[in-house]
Design an enzyme around this catalytic site. Structure first.
Site, mmCIF file in Angstrom:
data_model
loop_
_atom_site.group_PDB
_atom_site.id
_atom_site.type_symbol
_atom_site.label_atom_id
_atom_site.label_comp_id
_atom_site.label_asym_id
_atom_site.label_seq_id
_atom_site.Cartn_x
_atom_site.Cartn_y
_atom_site.Cartn_z
ATOM 1 C CE LYS A 42 1.709 -15.257 -8.455
ATOM 2 N NZ LYS A 42 0.879 -16.422 -8.829
ATOM 3 C CE LYS B 174 -13.667 4.598 -10.988
ATOM 4 N NZ LYS B 174 -14.494 3.540 -11.639
ATOM 5 C CG ASP C 240 -1.965 1.079 1.185
ATOM 6 O OD1 ASP C 240 -2.490 1.366 0.094
ATOM 7 O OD2 ASP C 240 -2.266 1.645 2.236
#
Length: 230
Positions: free
Chosen positions: A175, A197, A152
């Site tokens: 993963k 966006k 983030d």
């Protein structure tokens, strides 16, 4: 002036202890000096120091820029953000002055140790990350929430290059687990912009790029001063 300072010190007695990481003030100018936590410290492993030096070399021609990182936001930045985006009845300036960045609130070496670099032409942000012992999830490995946090922070740096923005969606595929105290490369890139966006992609890989630990995509929304957050 030095005589005055000496007299003040004698009057006050012993200088009070300073909080770890707290800003210092110079007597002459009263200028605040804030510690930059994105610089090497004794907890950094040899791998992290080596990668840091390699990216600092890339900064020499101006293509990459090292991003400084502090425990607290400047007071002016807090005030400007609140003026633009926070309703006056929700402002808590006294409390905000004590707030700290989550990733920089741990003791040295125990939490998020990272240095971040940004390339404006490529719209890329790279974090060199070493997860400390207080970020443990399952024994011996970095907690998934800590991994989400460094993703983030890194993708967010990509996004805010286009303006003040906040996370709207973070989609992560884990993963392989990341061992504690290992060094990984968090590589993010701004993929496209649609109005307000901002779409960002991200991967976390081993130093040799042979191991892919995590993949992620993020959506950030540029803030509109006409639409307060509260």
């Amino acid at each position: 002036m030095l005589r005055n300072c000496a007299m003040r010190l004698r009057t006050l007695g012993t200088t009070p202890a300073r909080r770890p990481g707290a800003a210092r003030r110079l007597f002459s100018s009263e200028k605040v000096i804030r510690k930059d936590y994105a610089l090497p410290n004794p907890s950094w492993t040899k791998d992290l120091r080596l990668l840091f030096d390699q990216f600092m070399k890339k900064c020499e021609d101006g293509s990459w820029k090292r991003m400084p990182s502090h425990r607290q936001n400047p007071t002016r930045a807090i005030q400007e953000f609140q003026t633009l985006f926070v309703d006056s009845k929700f402002k808590k300036e006294e409390q905000m002055s004590k707030a700290q960045q989550f990733t920089r609130s741990f003791e040295e070496g125990l939490g998020f140790e990272y240095a971040m670099f940004y390339n404006n032409v490529e719209k890329r942000t790279v974090s060199l990350f070493q997860g400390g012992l207080h970020l443990q999830g399952v024994p011996g490995f970095v907690h998934g929430g800590a991994i989400a946090t460094i993703i983030d922070v890194t993708t967010g740096t990509c996004a805010i290059s286009e303006g003040i923005a906040m996370t709207a969606n973070l989609n992560i595929t884990y993963k392989k687990p990341i061992p504690l105290l290992s060094v990984v490369v968090v590589n993010s890139q701004l993929q496209k912009i649609e109005g307000r966006k901002l779409f960002v992609s991200c991967t976390i890989q081993s130093i040799d790029e042979k191991t892919l630990y995590t993949e992620a995509t993020a959506l950030f929304i540029k803030l509109d001063p006409e639409k307060p957050l509260t």
